[in-house]
Design an enzyme around this catalytic site. Structure first.
Site, PDB file in Angstrom:
ATOM      1  CB  SER A 185      -0.946   0.000   1.205  1.00  0.00           C
ATOM      2  OG  SER A 185      -0.237  -0.275   2.391  1.00  0.00           O
ATOM      3  CG  HIS A 213      -3.974  -0.838  -1.971  1.00  0.00           C
ATOM      4  ND1 HIS A 213      -4.542   0.377  -2.281  1.00  0.00           N
ATOM      5  CD2 HIS A 213      -3.625  -0.749  -0.676  1.00  0.00           C
ATOM      6  CE1 HIS A 213      -4.510   1.169  -1.221  1.00  0.00           C
ATOM      7  NE2 HIS A 213      -3.955   0.501  -0.228  1.00  0.00           N
ATOM      8  CE  LYS A 244      -7.341   0.541   1.110  1.00  0.00           C
ATOM      9  NZ  LYS A 244      -6.534  -0.420   1.828  1.00  0.00           N
TER      10      LYS A 244
END
Ligand SMILES: *Cc1c(COP(=O)(O)O)cnc(C)c1O
Length: 401
Positions: A185, A213, A244
């Site tokens: 990240s 991610h 996300k």
């Protein structure tokens, strides 16, 4: 001064130390939607700080799904999953994710953090061993600590080092778990998922990947790093986030039916914290439809990623690859070095109309403080060109370039 205040005086001292070091911050407050151009603290800025990779956080279909579900099923779920808080929508989402990931089953947690911490601590005990990349996410580290297993940290992406550590304890009785982020990240590089799975296989270790991610970013239609590496069937536990690229909130664990059934019985955040309000699974279900029906979003994300990276590199920024890893994803750090300098850069960028957060020690190592930029599919080429101009002009002013 009251007694309580005196008891907590050491916190004030630590905050003063942060102020002196230039790393104390105030929370920036978003006044409107999480969009490429938006307002923080009343100021219009180009936003390079969000994880809203595909713009789904404000996609009309997610908003509509959330509103409809709220009207029909209410604002809250009223209980933890195991008592009375499992709604039809929660089950539908778990089935949808399992099918998308091509695994037997899935459990959704309140957050990616809860998914990691809850899973690692549930499946291991103090006789066991965890082999963890040094740059793995904090939620993995906390889960590992909660499990009380013995933690062996291998050098970043160093598969041989991981194997060495496994070999050292191969004759000891405990279970072994190898764990890596799919995408890291803070540097945006990709974990060696396939190679680590090979090592895990050789030593009979459990293989776990945290794809927070990578979900919606890597692999076919955003299926993640396992799909990216064609490592299907070689990873026992796949963690992802819904917070996300998916645009809503939550974390999930994918794997065998028995793994998921076990987590239903033993993962503490699942047992002891209330389930998502109906709007959350409803908007996530809409998001998985969009991943498959609007592939142009991922294409734009990657086009923006490649062009922005090339622009920053040619401007002369340190975008990693020297004493830090080189990004391979939309997460693009600009390495500054000293924490105070990175914080100053971030503040000056904000004043110039750009939101890019400083990431400083202890989130990254001393001397590797940075500005982290993240482009999304929804940034226009003009907006990104303007962002690059602001970055360059501000960096020159501060003698970073
Ligand atoms: C953001 C992140 C998480 C936590 O996910 P949330 O859904 O925000 O709690 C876990 N792991 C990694 C690698 C992350 O970047």
């Amino acid at each position: 001064m009251s007694e309580t205040r005196k008891q907590l005086g050491y916190l004030t001292e630590q905050l003063d130390a942060m102020r002196a070091a230039g790393t104390h911050f105030r929370l920036r407050v978003l006044d409107d939607q999480q969009a490429p151009i938006c307002h923080y603290d009343g100021k219009e800025v180009i936003n390079l700080a969000s994880n809203n990779y595909l713009g789904l956080a404000n996609h009309p279909k997610l908003i509509e799904a959330a509103v409809e579900a709220t009207k029909k099923f209410g604002a809250g779920s009223g209980a933890v999953r195991t008592i009375a808080g499992t709604m039809r929508l929660h089950m539908q989402l778990e089935e949808r994710i399992a099918a998308f990931k091509n695994v037997e089953a899935c459990v959704v947690f309140q957050s990616g953090f809860a998914a990691n911490a809850g899973t690692v601590s549930a499946i291991l005990g103090k006789e066991d061993f965890i082999f963890s990349d040094e740059l793995n996410h904090a939620s993995i580290i906390d889960g590992a600590r909660l499990s009380r297993a013995k933690i062996k940290v291998f050098r970043h992406k160093d598969v041989a080092h991981c194997e060495e550590l496994l070999a050292e304890v191969q004759n000891e009785p405990g279970r072994k778990l190898v764990i890596t982020d799919g995408v890291f990240s803070m540097d945006g590089d990709i974990g060696p998922v396939g190679a680590l799975a090979g090592v895990a296989e050789r030593y009979g270790a459990i293989m776990m990947v945290d794809d927070a991610h990578a979900s919606g970013v890597l692999g076919r239609h955003g299926r993640g790093s396992i799909d990216h590496f064609h490592a299907h069937g070689r990873v026992d536990i796949q963690v992802g986030t819904l917070s996300k690229a998916i645009g809503s909130l939550g974390g999930y664990v994918c794997g065998s039916r028995d793994l998921i059934d076990f987590l239903y019985h033993r993962a503490r955040p699942f047992l002891f914290s209330t389930s998502h309000p109906p709007a959350v699974p409803a908007s996530c279900l809409a998001a998985f439809d969009i991943l498959e029906s609007e592939p142009d979003r991922m294409e734009r994300l990657w086009r923006n990623t490649h062009s922005f990276k090339a622009t920053l590199a040619s401007a002369g920024f340190n975008i990693g690859g020297q004493n830090t890893p080189m990004s391979e994803t939309p997460i693009l750090p600009i390495i500054v070095g000293e924490s105070a300098k990175a914080a100053e850069f971030s503040r000056a960028l904000f004043d110039a109309g750009l939101m890019a957060t400083a990431i400083t020690y202890p989130t990254v190592a001393q001397g590797k403080a940075r500005i982290r930029t993240i482009v999304t599919s929804e940034h226009s080429p003009e907006t990104l060109a303007q962002a690059a101009e602001i970055l360059t002009a501000t960096a020159k002013k501060l003698a970073i370039l």
